[in-house]
Write a protein that holds these residues in place. Sequence first.
Motif, short mmCIF file in Angstrom:
data_model
loop_
_atom_site.label_atom_id
_atom_site.label_comp_id
_atom_site.label_asym_id
_atom_site.label_seq_id
_atom_site.Cartn_x
_atom_site.Cartn_y
_atom_site.Cartn_z
N LYS A 97 5.27 5.03 2.65
CA LYS A 97 4.90 6.42 2.46
C LYS A 97 5.90 7.09 1.53
CE LYS A 97 3.70 10.55 5.05
NZ LYS A 97 3.58 11.17 6.36
N GLN B 230 1.32 5.05 0.23
CA GLN B 230 0.59 6.17 0.82
C GLN B 230 1.25 7.49 0.45
OE1 GLN B 230 1.08 4.90 4.88
NE2 GLN B 230 -0.81 3.70 4.84
N GLN C 291 -3.82 6.89 -2.06
CA GLN C 291 -3.21 5.61 -1.68
C GLN C 291 -3.46 4.64 -2.83
OE1 GLN C 291 -3.72 4.03 2.35
NE2 GLN C 291 -4.44 2.14 1.43
N GLU D 277 0.86 -1.18 0.00
CA GLU D 277 0.00 0.00 0.00
C GLU D 277 0.90 1.22 0.00
OE1 GLU D 277 -2.91 -0.18 3.12
OE2 GLU D 277 -3.91 -1.90 2.19
N HIS E 224 3.06 -1.00 4.26
CA HIS E 224 2.70 0.36 3.90
C HIS E 224 3.98 1.15 3.68
CE1 HIS E 224 -1.36 -0.55 5.35
NE2 HIS E 224 -0.74 -1.23 6.29
#
Length: 140
Positions: free
Chosen positions: A138, A31, A68, A29, A136
């Motif tokens: 970023k 972000q 996202q 994922e 996740h």
Amino acid sequence: MLYLLSILSLFSSNPTPTVSPNKSSLTIEVQNVRAMKGTVYVALFGPGKDFPEGKPVDGKKVDADNAQVRVTFSVEPGEYAIAIYHDENSNGKMDMRLFGIPKEPYGFSNNFRPKLSAPKFSDCQFSVDNGGKTIHIKLN
């Protein structure tokens, strides 16, 4: 780092894989996608001297149409690292500033932030077991 980001531009998008009995699902994922345009490139690396400059085990690209975005890989359980960049202007390459500093957003697994050089595999390494994994990352 420039070489890594150039390699990421070579990936084509693939449909979400089906996970075979010996493989696990690895979901990434991404972000903090700030610009809802362009393409996000995700490269999956196995252990070795190739990270982040060499050839990845697998790679995917996805349209940056949300804050996202998500990609899924089908992988053997083991150790991996991820490198990502967002090609905001869709020119097929990572745009750089003076001294090779990336102009477009990028990220690595473990949300590792390199200081003066590209990260090592051990900086970004994570494990995938038989139950699968979601990580996740970023973008900076």
